[in-house]
Design a protein around this motif. Structure first.
Motif, PDB file in Angstrom:
ATOM      1  N   VAL A  84      -5.068   0.048  -5.929  1.00  0.00           N
ATOM      2  CA  VAL A  84      -6.151   0.987  -5.627  1.00  0.00           C
ATOM      3  C   VAL A  84      -7.511   0.276  -5.678  1.00  0.00           C
ATOM      4  CG1 VAL A  84      -7.370   3.052  -6.437  1.00  0.00           C
ATOM      5  CG2 VAL A  84      -4.864   3.014  -6.377  1.00  0.00           C
ATOM      6  N   ALA A  85      -7.689  -0.597  -6.659  1.00  0.00           N
ATOM      7  CA  ALA A  85      -8.961  -1.317  -6.803  1.00  0.00           C
ATOM      8  C   ALA A  85      -9.282  -2.129  -5.549  1.00  0.00           C
ATOM      9  CB  ALA A  85      -8.921  -2.221  -8.033  1.00  0.00           C
ATOM     10  N   PHE A  86      -8.271  -2.719  -4.958  1.00  0.00           N
ATOM     11  CA  PHE A  86      -8.473  -3.486  -3.728  1.00  0.00           C
ATOM     12  C   PHE A  86      -9.117  -2.609  -2.653  1.00  0.00           C
ATOM     13  CE2 PHE A  86      -6.989  -4.628   0.484  1.00  0.00           C
ATOM     14  CZ  PHE A  86      -7.293  -5.974   0.566  1.00  0.00           C
ATOM     15  N   PHE A  87      -8.601  -1.409  -2.479  1.00  0.00           N
ATOM     16  CA  PHE A  87      -9.145  -0.520  -1.451  1.00  0.00           C
ATOM     17  C   PHE A  87     -10.552  -0.056  -1.789  1.00  0.00           C
ATOM     18  CE2 PHE A  87      -4.640  -0.191  -0.452  1.00  0.00           C
ATOM     19  CZ  PHE A  87      -4.685  -0.382   0.922  1.00  0.00           C
ATOM     20  N   ILE A 109      -3.994   4.728   0.166  1.00  0.00           N
ATOM     21  CA  ILE A 109      -3.865   4.721  -1.295  1.00  0.00           C
ATOM     22  C   ILE A 109      -2.670   5.565  -1.752  1.00  0.00           C
ATOM     23  CG2 ILE A 109      -4.950   5.425  -3.465  1.00  0.00           C
ATOM     24  CD1 ILE A 109      -7.621   4.336  -2.309  1.00  0.00           C
ATOM     25  N   PRO A 110      -2.588   6.853  -1.425  1.00  0.00           N
ATOM     26  CA  PRO A 110      -1.432   7.618  -1.932  1.00  0.00           C
ATOM     27  C   PRO A 110      -0.098   7.170  -1.335  1.00  0.00           C
ATOM     28  CG  PRO A 110      -2.820   9.024  -0.572  1.00  0.00           C
ATOM     29  CD  PRO A 110      -3.541   7.727  -0.726  1.00  0.00           C
ATOM     30  N   VAL A 111      -0.088   6.863  -0.042  1.00  0.00           N
ATOM     31  CA  VAL A 111       1.170   6.408   0.573  1.00  0.00           C
ATOM     32  C   VAL A 111       1.601   5.088  -0.063  1.00  0.00           C
ATOM     33  CG1 VAL A 111       2.234   5.579   2.725  1.00  0.00           C
ATOM     34  CG2 VAL A 111       0.828   7.655   2.740  1.00  0.00           C
ATOM     35  N   GLY A 112       0.662   4.192  -0.265  1.00  0.00           N
ATOM     36  CA  GLY A 112       0.979   2.907  -0.889  1.00  0.00           C
ATOM     37  C   GLY A 112       1.463   3.066  -2.322  1.00  0.00           C
ATOM     38  N   LEU A 113       0.874   3.988  -3.063  1.00  0.00           N
ATOM     39  CA  LEU A 113       1.323   4.225  -4.437  1.00  0.00           C
ATOM     40  C   LEU A 113       2.763   4.734  -4.469  1.00  0.00           C
ATOM     41  CD1 LEU A 113      -1.899   5.763  -6.042  1.00  0.00           C
ATOM     42  CD2 LEU A 113      -0.925   3.482  -6.438  1.00  0.00           C
ATOM     43  N   ILE A 114       3.105   5.596  -3.528  1.00  0.00           N
ATOM     44  CA  ILE A 114       4.488   6.075  -3.432  1.00  0.00           C
ATOM     45  C   ILE A 114       5.418   4.922  -3.078  1.00  0.00           C
ATOM     46  CG2 ILE A 114       6.055   7.550  -2.092  1.00  0.00           C
ATOM     47  CD1 ILE A 114       3.621   9.545  -1.908  1.00  0.00           C
ATOM     48  N   VAL A 115       5.008   4.106  -2.116  1.00  0.00           N
ATOM     49  CA  VAL A 115       5.815   2.939  -1.723  1.00  0.00           C
ATOM     50  C   VAL A 115       5.997   1.995  -2.918  1.00  0.00           C
ATOM     51  CG1 VAL A 115       5.833   0.842  -0.280  1.00  0.00           C
ATOM     52  CG2 VAL A 115       5.285   3.066   0.736  1.00  0.00           C
ATOM     53  N   LEU A 116       4.929   1.740  -3.666  1.00  0.00           N
ATOM     54  CA  LEU A 116       5.032   0.866  -4.840  1.00  0.00           C
ATOM     55  C   LEU A 116       5.981   1.444  -5.886  1.00  0.00           C
ATOM     56  CD1 LEU A 116       1.366  -0.355  -5.368  1.00  0.00           C
ATOM     57  CD2 LEU A 116       3.288  -1.590  -4.384  1.00  0.00           C
ATOM     58  N   PHE A 117       5.921   2.743  -6.094  1.00  0.00           N
ATOM     59  CA  PHE A 117       6.837   3.372  -7.048  1.00  0.00           C
ATOM     60  C   PHE A 117       8.281   3.198  -6.577  1.00  0.00           C
ATOM     61  CE2 PHE A 117       9.362   6.924  -8.613  1.00  0.00           C
ATOM     62  CZ  PHE A 117       9.173   6.793  -9.968  1.00  0.00           C
ATOM     63  N   LEU A 118       8.522   3.442  -5.293  1.00  0.00           N
ATOM     64  CA  LEU A 118       9.882   3.305  -4.758  1.00  0.00           C
ATOM     65  C   LEU A 118      10.371   1.855  -4.820  1.00  0.00           C
ATOM     66  CD1 LEU A 118       9.650   5.752  -1.719  1.00  0.00           C
ATOM     67  CD2 LEU A 118      10.768   6.145  -3.938  1.00  0.00           C
ATOM     68  N   ILE A 119       9.491   0.919  -4.557  1.00  0.00           N
ATOM     69  CA  ILE A 119       9.853  -0.500  -4.683  1.00  0.00           C
ATOM     70  C   ILE A 119      10.209  -0.812  -6.127  1.00  0.00           C
ATOM     71  CG2 ILE A 119       8.901  -2.852  -4.634  1.00  0.00           C
ATOM     72  CD1 ILE A 119       7.386  -2.001  -2.074  1.00  0.00           C
ATOM     73  N   ASN A 120       9.464  -0.240  -7.071  1.00  0.00           N
ATOM     74  CA  ASN A 120       9.756  -0.472  -8.480  1.00  0.00           C
ATOM     75  C   ASN A 120      11.099   0.146  -8.869  1.00  0.00           C
ATOM     76  OD1 ASN A 120       9.039  -1.783 -10.840  1.00  0.00           O
ATOM     77  ND2 ASN A 120       7.885  -0.066 -11.634  1.00  0.00           N
TER      78      ASN A 120
END
Length: 175
Positions: free
Chosen positions: A91-94, A108-119
């Motif tokens: 998020v800080a990057f954006f 930001i929200p789509v990427g956070l969901i993607v990061l959670f799913l990757i984790n």
């Protein structure tokens, strides 16, 4: 380097330093002592990981932060493994890079969901790695899976920079 590029670089660094200090104050002054947010994210990660393991045919469950497969403990999912710090970095990057707010509000929200799913996928792979190839577990936990998670973050950032950020558009118009 042009004057505009210098200004953008200085602006990015200044914003990054401010965000870093705000994050440290929030994390160590409120989030960590409060003990509220980390456990919620960790429980969501645990539940999702167990859900995926069940979906692919493993008898799995968790007791507190330990994932069990076929009645045997496999992986401890600590709060530091929940991806919170990576999400904040993402998020800080954006926030630091100039670009249209409407695109940031999507990425930001789509990427956070993607990061959670990757984790979640990372945790599933760690459980399977531990159960079937214990000798490689430590190496893969420390290096391999971390590399792939950060590579995914980098690719999302790069895509956004090249297609939506003011800097990316300036560089592509010159090339």
């Amino acid at each position: 380097m042009s004057l505009i590029a210098n200004k953008l670089a200085i602006s990015f660094i200044m914003k990054a330093v401010v965000i870093f200090f705000i994050w440290m104050i929030l994390y160590y002054g409120y989030i960590l002592p409060n003990g509220y947010f980390n456990p919620i994210l960790t429980k969501a990660l645990l539940g999702s990981t167990v859900g995926v393991l069940k979906a692919i045919g493993y008898d799995s469950y968790n007791v507190q932060n330990v994932i069990y497969v076929d009645g045997k403990s496999s992986v401890l999912v600590a709060d530091v493994c929940n991806g919170l710090e990576l999400m904040v970095l993402y998020v800080a990057f954006f926030i630091c890079f100039p670009g249209p707010i409407k695109h940031k509000l999507i990425f930001i929200p789509v990427g956070l969901i993607v990061l959670f799913l990757i984790n979640v996928v990372r945790e599933v792979l760690l459980v399977l790695n531990y159960n079937y190839f214990q000798k490689t577990f430590e190496f893969n936990h420390k290096y391999t899976y971390v590399f792939f998670v950060y590579a995914a973050v980098f690719l999302i950032w790069r895509y956004w920079l090249n297609n939506y950020s003011i800097i990316g558009k300036q560089i592509s118009s010159k090339g």
